[in-house]
Design an enzyme around this catalytic site. Structure first.
Site, PDB file in Angstrom:
ATOM      1  N   GLU A 110       0.818  -1.218   0.000  1.00 37.20           N
ATOM      2  CA  GLU A 110       0.000   0.000   0.000  1.00 37.20           C
ATOM      3  C   GLU A 110       0.852   1.268   0.000  1.00 37.20           C
ATOM      4  O   GLU A 110       0.435   2.302  -0.529  1.00 37.20           O
ATOM      5  CB  GLU A 110      -0.958  -0.010   1.198  1.00 37.20           C
ATOM      6  CG  GLU A 110      -0.378   0.376   2.543  1.00 37.20           C
ATOM      7  CD  GLU A 110       0.632  -0.625   3.098  1.00 37.20           C
ATOM      8  OE1 GLU A 110       1.534  -0.197   3.833  1.00 37.20           O
ATOM      9  OE2 GLU A 110       0.517  -1.825   2.794  1.00 37.20           O
ATOM     10  N   ASP A 111       2.051   1.185   0.576  1.00 42.43           N
ATOM     11  CA  ASP A 111       2.899   2.379   0.652  1.00 42.43           C
ATOM     12  C   ASP A 111       3.294   2.888  -0.732  1.00 42.43           C
ATOM     13  O   ASP A 111       3.288   4.098  -0.986  1.00 42.43           O
ATOM     14  CB  ASP A 111       4.140   2.110   1.511  1.00 42.43           C
ATOM     15  CG  ASP A 111       4.843   0.811   1.150  1.00 42.43           C
ATOM     16  OD1 ASP A 111       4.407   0.122   0.192  1.00 42.43           O
ATOM     17  OD2 ASP A 111       5.833   0.469   1.820  1.00 42.43           O
ATOM     18  N   TYR A 112       3.625   1.962  -1.638  1.00 43.31           N
ATOM     19  CA  TYR A 112       4.005   2.357  -3.002  1.00 43.31           C
ATOM     20  C   TYR A 112       2.851   3.073  -3.702  1.00 43.31           C
ATOM     21  O   TYR A 112       3.045   4.118  -4.342  1.00 43.31           O
ATOM     22  CB  TYR A 112       4.423   1.126  -3.804  1.00 43.31           C
ATOM     23  CG  TYR A 112       4.612   1.404  -5.280  1.00 43.31           C
ATOM     24  CD1 TYR A 112       5.786   1.970  -5.760  1.00 43.31           C
ATOM     25  CD2 TYR A 112       3.596   1.105  -6.196  1.00 43.31           C
ATOM     26  CE1 TYR A 112       5.953   2.239  -7.111  1.00 43.31           C
ATOM     27  CE2 TYR A 112       3.751   1.372  -7.548  1.00 43.31           C
ATOM     28  CZ  TYR A 112       4.932   1.926  -8.002  1.00 43.31           C
ATOM     29  OH  TYR A 112       5.081   2.196  -9.347  1.00 43.31           O
TER      30      TYR A 112
END
EC number: 2.4.1.80
Length: 394
Positions: free
Chosen positions: A235-237
């Site tokens: 999710e961070d990307y």
């Protein structure tokens, strides 16, 4: 024969280009580390006028360092922030740790959320949803459970959040701990990882890990909120991509995101590297080509062959000299990220460096072989593009 000669000439030129690209990355990351990391920046705004921050803390399970890591957030020196502790299961031992800290710091603006909210396949997003929905400040700080901070860490990050910046992130690193597995982790996060991470960010490629990220909530809400990223494991990307797509810039904090997990081993490190490689391959298929040739031993062989083909230099002599230079520059990089004396000897560094470099091909091939990963509460099958489906036990 002419076609073969042309192909070999092309491969040799590729080897030369690879040499210049990789050494540009070495120099760029070392210089940036020396100029930016572990430096106290001047305050961009008065302390009392720093923007409010909602800290979202996803928790699952406990380790020997959890309570000490969490306590560093209760001791932050920052004018206006709230701590939103999120635990998925009522019987998770992390609940007792949270309650202990809430009792110890009753004057802090902190709340505990238990149960999460199922909005997708990503267990971290599911866990954070109740906290995100009640977050009251304009800035959201998502920070993993294994991270510890200094009293001025949040001030440093908030000062980086200037008018055109939408996300501030910390370079992942590892705290000083005992044992060879800890040394191995520290060598990786002080050499190979910052070389790629810093080079990508300085040259305009958006490379962000979600260990410690300060983001504008308004921008996340424009992208659909946390729920929009629940279909992804990384999710961070995709959060970073959504922020960049809306025209916002990124900034790297001067303080590293200091990982301080109390549970670590060589096998855990290897499993983590394989999981990360699987995610990169599925999100960015070009990784299949770029990643192996950016590692020391493979790159040295390719460049050594190119040097032999063009200049008739001895391949093995060049290979050994190139690896030695890489080894030395990695040590310089590591010392820069550390920002002080290392907790291990040069011999420990040499052994850990060699083992880490020797593991790279195995890690990469293992990632290619099996597209499933085990993470947090389940197993997932990765799909091209970064989405995933949960594998349910029948």
């Amino acid at each position: 024969m002419a076609v073969l000669d042309l192909a070999l000439q092309g491969l040799a030129i590729f080897g030369c280009v690879l040499f210049f690209v990789l050494w540009f990355m070495h120099f760029l990351s070392i210089v940036y580390t020396r100029l930016h990391l572990n430096k106290k920046i001047s305050d961009k705004q008065p302390y009392s006028k720093l923007p409010g921050v909602s800290l979202l803390k996803p928790l699952k399970g406990v380790d020997p360092n959890l309570i000490n890591n969490l306590e560093t957030f209760f001791e932050l020196d920052y004018p206006k922030f709230e701590i939103l502790l999120c635990v998925q299961d009522l019987d998770d031992p992390a609940v007792d740790v949270c309650k202990k800290l809430l009792g110890k710091y009753p004057s802090d603006d902190a709340k505990l959320f238990i149960g999460g909210k199922k909005v997708g396949i990503n267990p971290k997003i599911n866990n954070l949803m109740p906290g995100y929905e009640v977050a009251k400040y304009d800035l959201i700080w998502i920070c993993d459970s294994g991270i510890k901070v200094k009293p001025d860490t949040l001030t440093d990050m908030a000062n980086q959040m200037t008018e055109k910046v939408g996300l501030v992130h910390g370079l992942p690193y590892v705290a000083d701990r005992q044992g060879f597995a800890a040394t191995l982790e520290q060598v990786y996060f002080g050499t190979s990882h910052p070389r790629s991470y810093i080079s990508a960010n300085v040259t305009g490629f958006k490379c962000v890990t979600g260990m410690s990220c300060l983001m504008r909530k308004e921008v996340l809400d424009q992208a659909g909120g946390l729920i929009a990223f629940a279909q992804y494991i990384a999710e961070d990307y995709f959060m970073a991509k959504a922020i960049a797509d809306r025209g916002w810039k990124f900034s790297m904090a001067t303080q590293v995101a200091m990982q301080n997990s109390g549970c670590y081993s060589i096998s855990q490190f290897q499993s983590r590297m394989i999981r990360w490689a699987k995610l990169r391959i599925n999100m960015l298929p070009a990784t299949i080509i770029c990643e192996p040739i950016s590692e020391c031993f493979v790159a040295s062989l390719i460049i050594g062959w190119a040097a032999h083909h063009i200049f008739r230099w001895d391949i093995m002599v060049f290979f050994m000299c190139h690896c030695l230079a890489w080894f030395i520059f990695d040590y310089i990089q590591l010392r820069g990220v550390q920002g002080g004396p290392l907790n291990f000897s040069k011999l420990d560094y040499a052994v850990a460096w060699f083992i880490r470099e020797s593991m790279t091909i195995y890690i990469f091939l293992s990632a290619l072989w099996d597209p499933t990963i085990s993470w947090r509460t389940g197993r997932f099958r990765l799909r091209c593009g970064g989405t995933a489906e949960e594998i349910l036990d029948v």
